[in-house]
Design an enzyme around this catalytic site. Structure first.
Site, PDB file in Angstrom:
ATOM      1  N   GLY A 252      48.708  42.518  28.170  1.00 53.75           N
ATOM      2  CA  GLY A 252      48.004  43.789  28.063  1.00 53.75           C
ATOM      3  C   GLY A 252      46.681  43.784  27.336  1.00 53.75           C
ATOM      4  N   GLU A 289      52.846  37.506  27.412  1.00 54.53           N
ATOM      5  CA  GLU A 289      52.622  37.480  28.862  1.00 54.53           C
ATOM      6  C   GLU A 289      51.204  37.930  29.201  1.00 54.53           C
ATOM      7  OE1 GLU A 289      55.406  40.420  30.242  1.00 54.53           O
ATOM      8  OE2 GLU A 289      57.144  39.391  29.403  1.00 54.53           O
ATOM      9  N   PRO A 290      50.180  37.260  28.699  1.00 58.74           N
ATOM     10  CA  PRO A 290      48.821  37.725  29.012  1.00 58.74           C
ATOM     11  C   PRO A 290      48.417  37.384  30.439  1.00 58.74           C
ATOM     12  CG  PRO A 290      48.715  35.705  27.709  1.00 58.74           C
ATOM     13  CD  PRO A 290      50.181  36.035  27.876  1.00 58.74           C
ATOM     14  N   GLY A 291      47.705  38.282  31.069  1.00 54.73           N
ATOM     15  CA  GLY A 291      47.173  38.038  32.408  1.00 54.73           C
ATOM     16  C   GLY A 291      45.667  38.172  32.378  1.00 54.73           C
ATOM     17  N   ARG A 328      39.602  47.328  42.394  1.00 54.76           N
ATOM     18  CA  ARG A 328      39.779  48.050  41.125  1.00 54.76           C
ATOM     19  C   ARG A 328      38.945  49.332  41.025  1.00 54.76           C
ATOM     20  NH1 ARG A 328      38.834  46.369  36.627  1.00 54.76           N
ATOM     21  NH2 ARG A 328      40.718  47.209  35.670  1.00 54.76           N
ATOM     22  N   TYR A 332      41.216  52.514  40.402  1.00 55.22           N
ATOM     23  CA  TYR A 332      41.269  53.037  39.025  1.00 55.22           C
ATOM     24  C   TYR A 332      39.936  53.582  38.551  1.00 55.22           C
ATOM     25  CZ  TYR A 332      44.729  49.243  39.384  1.00 55.22           C
ATOM     26  OH  TYR A 332      45.700  48.391  39.812  1.00 55.22           O
ATOM     27  N   CYS A 358      35.242  51.568  55.951  1.00 52.76           N
ATOM     28  CA  CYS A 358      35.067  52.961  56.388  1.00 52.76           C
ATOM     29  C   CYS A 358      35.867  53.937  55.546  1.00 52.76           C
ATOM     30  CB  CYS A 358      35.440  53.068  57.850  1.00 52.76           C
ATOM     31  SG  CYS A 358      34.392  51.993  58.812  1.00 52.76           S
ATOM     32  N   GLU A 359      35.520  54.034  54.282  1.00 52.05           N
ATOM     33  CA  GLU A 359      36.144  55.000  53.372  1.00 52.05           C
ATOM     34  C   GLU A 359      35.121  55.329  52.306  1.00 52.05           C
ATOM     35  OE1 GLU A 359      39.921  55.077  52.042  1.00 52.05           O
ATOM     36  OE2 GLU A 359      40.759  53.636  53.460  1.00 52.05           O
ATOM     37  N   TYR A 386      42.985  40.599  38.825  1.00 51.20           N
ATOM     38  CA  TYR A 386      43.342  41.747  39.670  1.00 51.20           C
ATOM     39  C   TYR A 386      42.265  42.043  40.717  1.00 51.20           C
ATOM     40  CZ  TYR A 386      46.774  42.275  35.962  1.00 51.20           C
ATOM     41  OH  TYR A 386      47.779  42.037  35.068  1.00 51.20           O
TER      42      TYR A 386
HETATM   43  N1  LLP Z   1      53.717  41.555  31.755  1.00 51.87           N
HETATM   44  C1  LLP Z   1      54.113  42.573  32.531  1.00 51.87           C
HETATM   45  C2  LLP Z   1      55.533  42.910  32.570  1.00 51.87           C
HETATM   46  C3  LLP Z   1      53.177  43.313  33.271  1.00 51.87           C
HETATM   47  O1  LLP Z   1      53.581  44.331  34.006  1.00 51.87           O
HETATM   48  C4  LLP Z   1      51.815  42.944  33.216  1.00 51.87           C
HETATM   49  C5  LLP Z   1      50.809  43.681  34.000  1.00 51.87           C
HETATM   50  C6  LLP Z   1      51.431  41.854  32.416  1.00 51.87           C
HETATM   51  C7  LLP Z   1      52.411  41.184  31.688  1.00 51.87           C
HETATM   52  C8  LLP Z   1      50.016  41.391  32.288  1.00 51.87           C
HETATM   53  O2  LLP Z   1      49.191  42.369  31.749  1.00 51.87           O
HETATM   54  P1  LLP Z   1      47.672  42.008  31.404  1.00 51.87           P
HETATM   55  O3  LLP Z   1      47.677  41.016  30.258  1.00 51.87           O
HETATM   56  O4  LLP Z   1      47.059  41.424  32.615  1.00 51.87           O
HETATM   57  O5  LLP Z   1      47.093  43.297  31.021  1.00 51.87           O
HETATM   58  N2  LLP Z   1      45.969  46.008  38.511  1.00 51.87           N
HETATM   59  C9  LLP Z   1      45.681  46.618  37.234  1.00 51.87           C
HETATM   60  C10 LLP Z   1      46.508  46.007  36.107  1.00 51.87           C
HETATM   61  C11 LLP Z   1      47.988  46.108  36.354  1.00 51.87           C
HETATM   62  C12 LLP Z   1      48.807  45.459  35.262  1.00 51.87           C
HETATM   63  C13 LLP Z   1      50.242  45.385  35.639  1.00 51.87           C
HETATM   64  N3  LLP Z   1      51.082  44.690  34.697  1.00 51.87           N
HETATM   65  C14 LLP Z   1      44.181  46.496  36.964  1.00 51.87           C
HETATM   66  O6  LLP Z   1      43.480  45.927  37.782  1.00 51.87           O
HETATM   67  O7  LLP Z   1      43.692  46.976  35.953  1.00 51.87           O
END
Ligand code: LLP
Length: 428
Positions: A252, A289-291, A328, A332, A358-359, A386
């Site tokens: 997050g 769990e960083p993404g 995105r 959002y 076309c939107e 993302y």
């Molecule tokens: N763990 C879980 C259970 C999650 O649901 C998520 C993201 C993460 C870890 C990783 O979160 P991060 O570190 O990436 O913030 N598509 C959206 C973001 C959706 C996030 C969903 N869950 C965007 O483009 O902003």
């Protein structure tokens, strides 16, 4: 490290994307050259930026029993997974497909955690047979189904329960996940009973606890609040004789899209770990769990200006990337910086930067001052997370190619989709 030289002008987000002699570079590679070789739209990633982002977490967690599980939904391209696996990451997965991807790059199944509210029986079997490290269970019915499936397979499923701590992550409502109104996790007040039920099921073994409160979080307070609430719960769960070996604080952490100032990962973790120690839980394995924060600022998308279309109310800069490549903004109203690869010495006009889909929702940036001409190349910044992983073929648009840059080297990590690939599984 291959940072551009000190005479260069860095852009918000990543020091690895910067102007040098009037040219936008990623590490030591001119983005214009990549566009010439591989066409547009084109995603380009900096390997050094990804590893630098990971290093901040590794510094923060140094000397701890810990595991960084990259949330691969942010960008699941194999080369990125391989890079992160080789650098010591495990993976947070949310589908059988993501499990296959992790295994395809040789990930250690014991370092994979399986999250998500809707795991199917088939996905559970697949994960049990593979031997994933932990299932993050999100509801009571899921506990029962997993128990049954595990017993059928002759296995015991390692689990943690995803607790919804009811903390406001103060982010966009679509990417806020830790509030009562969200579909995720088991409510904090129901969690103790859920743990007792899990501990009584022979197909399950409780190993940890899990939470994830949202995405693009730019403040420290929600993390600290969630930690306090989770640790309160660990205390009550352990009082009933159920040991909690690991604590998974989710992902997050936000990135800088447009002057955002999230805490640095190492500083954030120094403070969180100090609190963990103060509460007497310093001996537990810490999982995260960083993404986005690992890959978001490491990637850009190059796009070519097709047409400039002046209008009474708006001027449009029509480019060859669209909402199918960069969803995105449409989803959002997210902000990505958009900058020219070679800035011109020309007066800027304010444009909405839009794609050909076309939107009316197909926009990439609104009210952007740009001095551009048709044929110019633009970079959409902070597009590493993302974007490609959420891309689609809407309007029968083949997905873009991807390139990984390492110093002065660049290699294609995903070939551009061909139009004929798109209907291969169809019949007329
Ligand atoms: N763990 C879980 C259970 C999650 O649901 C998520 C993201 C993460 C870890 C990783 O979160 P991060 O570190 O990436 O913030 N598509 C959206 C973001 C959706 C996030 C969903 N869950 C965007 O483009 O902003």
């Amino acid at each position: 490290m291959s940072l551009p030289t000190s005479s260069s002008t860095a852009l918000p987000g990543s020091p690895f994307v910067a102007y040098q002699n009037g040219q936008l570079m990623i590490e030591q590679v001119a983005l214009r050259d990549l566009a010439g070789q591989h066409g547009t739209p084109l995603f380009v990633y900096s390997q050094a930026a990804i590893l630098a982002a990971l290093a901040a977490y590794q510094r923060g967690l140094a000397g701890r029993k810990s595991l960084i599980c990259y949330a691969m939904k942010a960008n699941s391209s194999l080369a990125i997974l391989k890079l992160l696996a080789d650098a010591g990451c495990g993976f947070d997965i949310v589908s059988g497909g993501e499990l296959e991807r992790a295994l395809a790059v040789g990930a250690d199944p014991a370092r994979i955690i399986f999250s998500g509210v809707g795991k199917t029986r088939q996905e559970m079997r697949q994960a049990l047979q593979t031997g994933v490290g932990c299932f993050n269970v999100e509801s009571l019915p899921e506990l029962d189904v997993l128990d049954a499936v595990a017993r059928e397979c002759g296995k015991v499923a390692p689990i943690s329960i995803r607790v919804n701590p009811n903390v406001d992550a103060k982010t966009h409502p679509y990417i806020s996940t830790g509030l009562k109104g969200n579909k995720f996790g088991i409510a904090h007040e129901d969690a103790l009973a859920a743990y007792q039920r899990a501990a009584a099921l022979p197909g399950l073994k409780v190993v940890g606890i899990d939470c994830h409160i949202g995405s693009q979080i730019t403040e420290e307070a929600p993390y600290l609040e969630a930690m306090e609430r989770i640790l309160d719960l660990v205390t009550s769960i352990e009082k009933t004789g159920i040991p909690i070996h690991h604590i998974d604080f989710g992902g997050g952490l936000g990135i800088n899209y447009n002057g955002d100032t999230p805490p640095a990962a190492d500083a954030l973790w120094a403070r969180l770990l100090a609190r963990l120690d103060a509460r007497g839980f310093g001996d537990r394995t810490v999982m995260i769990e960083p993404g986005r924060s690992l890959v978001g600022n490491a990637g850009i998308c190059i796009t070519e200006v097709q047409y400039l279309k002046p209008g009474e109310q708006k001027n449009f800069c029509i480019v060859d990337a669209a909402m199918n490549d960069l969803p995105r903004p449409a989803l959002y109203e997210a902000f990505h910086q958009i900058v020219p690869l070679q800035p011109r010495d020309a007066a800027a006009t304010t444009y909405d930067v839009v794609g050909p889909v076309c939107e009316s929702g197909d926009w990439l940036g609104r009210d952007r001052p740009l001095g551009v001409q048709p044929g110019d190349l633009l970079a959409v910044l902070s597009a590493g997370a993302y974007s490609m992983s959420m891309s689609s073929n809407y309007n029968t648009r083949p997905r873009a190619a991807e390139v990984m840059v390492n110093g002065a080297e660049a290699r294609v990590i995903r070939a551009r989709e061909r139009v004929q690939d798109l209907w291969q599984l169809e019949s007329a």
